[in-house]
Design a protein around this motif. Structure first.
Motif, PDB file in Angstrom:
ATOM      1  N   GLU A 103      22.989  -2.485  -9.756  1.00  9.22           N
ATOM      2  CA  GLU A 103      22.188  -1.440  -8.955  1.00  9.22           C
ATOM      3  C   GLU A 103      21.374  -2.329  -8.019  1.00  9.22           C
ATOM      4  N   ILE A 104      20.979  -1.840  -6.409  1.00  6.50           N
ATOM      5  CA  ILE A 104      20.349  -2.089  -5.741  1.00  6.50           C
ATOM      6  C   ILE A 104      18.962  -1.122  -5.563  1.00  6.50           C
ATOM      7  N   TYR A 105      17.892  -1.769  -5.961  1.00  8.18           N
ATOM      8  CA  TYR A 105      16.654  -1.110  -5.672  1.00  8.18           C
ATOM      9  C   TYR A 105      15.994  -0.989  -4.472  1.00  8.18           C
ATOM     10  N   ARG A 106      15.616   0.030  -3.869  1.00  7.38           N
ATOM     11  CA  ARG A 106      14.651   0.185  -2.652  1.00  7.38           C
ATOM     12  C   ARG A 106      13.349  -0.383  -3.182  1.00  7.38           C
ATOM     13  N   PRO A 107      12.445  -0.785  -2.175  1.00 11.90           N
ATOM     14  CA  PRO A 107      11.208  -1.137  -2.512  1.00 11.90           C
ATOM     15  C   PRO A 107      10.315   0.300  -2.768  1.00 11.90           C
ATOM     16  N   LEU A 108       9.316  -0.084  -3.614  1.00 12.39           N
ATOM     17  CA  LEU A 108       8.426   1.184  -3.744  1.00 12.39           C
ATOM     18  C   LEU A 108       7.542   1.439  -2.601  1.00 12.39           C
ATOM     19  N   ILE A 109       7.359   2.597  -2.410  1.00 11.02           N
ATOM     20  CA  ILE A 109       6.334   3.211  -1.136  1.00 11.02           C
ATOM     21  C   ILE A 109       5.053   2.861  -1.398  1.00 11.02           C
ATOM     22  N   ALA A 110       4.787   3.118  -2.877  1.00 12.82           N
ATOM     23  CA  ALA A 110       3.510   3.119  -3.431  1.00 12.82           C
ATOM     24  C   ALA A 110       3.524   2.471  -4.689  1.00 12.82           C
ATOM     25  N   ASP A 111       2.406   1.930  -4.903  1.00 17.01           N
ATOM     26  CA  ASP A 111       2.388   1.098  -6.369  1.00 17.01           C
ATOM     27  C   ASP A 111       2.039   2.334  -7.327  1.00 17.01           C
ATOM     28  N   PRO A 112       2.852   2.537  -8.344  1.00 14.34           N
ATOM     29  CA  PRO A 112       2.694   3.491  -9.324  1.00 14.34           C
ATOM     30  C   PRO A 112       1.299   3.480 -10.252  1.00 14.34           C
ATOM     31  N   LYS A 113       0.949   2.238 -10.196  1.00 12.22           N
ATOM     32  CA  LYS A 113      -0.613   1.903 -11.175  1.00 12.22           C
ATOM     33  C   LYS A 113      -1.585   2.569 -10.103  1.00 12.22           C
ATOM     34  N   ALA A 114      -1.319   2.204  -8.896  1.00 15.92           N
ATOM     35  CA  ALA A 114      -2.795   2.498  -8.047  1.00 15.92           C
ATOM     36  C   ALA A 114      -2.724   4.044  -7.902  1.00 15.92           C
ATOM     37  N   VAL A 115      -1.506   4.474  -7.643  1.00 11.40           N
ATOM     38  CA  VAL A 115      -1.382   6.150  -7.656  1.00 11.40           C
ATOM     39  C   VAL A 115      -2.034   6.872  -8.841  1.00 11.40           C
ATOM     40  N   ARG A 116      -1.629   6.287 -10.020  1.00 13.16           N
ATOM     41  CA  ARG A 116      -2.214   6.800 -11.135  1.00 13.16           C
ATOM     42  C   ARG A 116      -3.566   6.532 -11.554  1.00 13.16           C
ATOM     43  N   LYS A 117      -4.322   5.520 -10.993  1.00 11.35           N
ATOM     44  CA  LYS A 117      -5.753   5.541 -10.977  1.00 11.35           C
ATOM     45  C   LYS A 117      -6.418   6.159 -10.087  1.00 11.35           C
ATOM     46  N   LYS A 118      -5.763   6.320  -8.884  1.00 15.77           N
ATOM     47  CA  LYS A 118      -6.380   7.193  -7.852  1.00 15.77           C
ATOM     48  C   LYS A 118      -6.481   8.533  -8.510  1.00 15.77           C
ATOM     49  N   ARG A 119      -5.422   9.106  -9.094  1.00 13.04           N
ATOM     50  CA  ARG A 119      -5.206  10.532  -9.497  1.00 13.04           C
ATOM     51  C   ARG A 119      -6.383  10.666 -10.830  1.00 13.04           C
ATOM     52  N   ALA A 120      -6.245   9.531 -11.342  1.00 13.17           N
ATOM     53  CA  ALA A 120      -7.658   9.593 -12.671  1.00 13.17           C
ATOM     54  C   ALA A 120      -9.058   9.698 -12.227  1.00 13.17           C
TER      55      ALA A 120
END
Length: 108
Positions: free
Chosen positions: A75-92
């Protein structure tokens, strides 16, 4: 002595569709060999084996020099657009802001 072959798949997921290539490679082939043999590098120049794209076998991250086994799915994975940890922190953080200063609930 006859050289044995392995059968593998190489997959690259795009937002609207998935590219899947089935290959027969010589025993001892690596993940890098499979990606190159798949032809996906020519079709999608944004794929960089040694760049931002991570590689995996059945959803487990591996290095490009990992030796393949018969019936592996590369499987070839595309780079993430946003860091999931940063998104969760922002939502919190936004949730905390919304809860501050809450007024009294009107009893009907």
């Amino acid at each position: 002595m006859v050289a044995s072959n392995i059968e593998i798949e190489v997959v690259y997921a795009l937002p609207q569709r998935q590219e899947l290539v089935r290959l027969h490679l010589p025993d001892g082939a690596t993940v890098r060999d499979a990606v190159i043999a798949s032809g996906l590098l020519g079709k999608y120049p944004d794929i960089e084996i040694d760049g931002p794209n991570k590689l995996g076998i059945f959803a487990k991250l591996v290095k490009a020099d990992t030796v393949l086994r018969d019936r592996d799915r590369v499987e070839i994975y595309r780079p993430l657009i946003a860091d999931p940890k940063a998104v969760r922190k922002k939502r919190a953080d936004e949730g905390k802001v919304m809860k501050k200063g809450g007024g009294a609930i009107d009893a009907a």
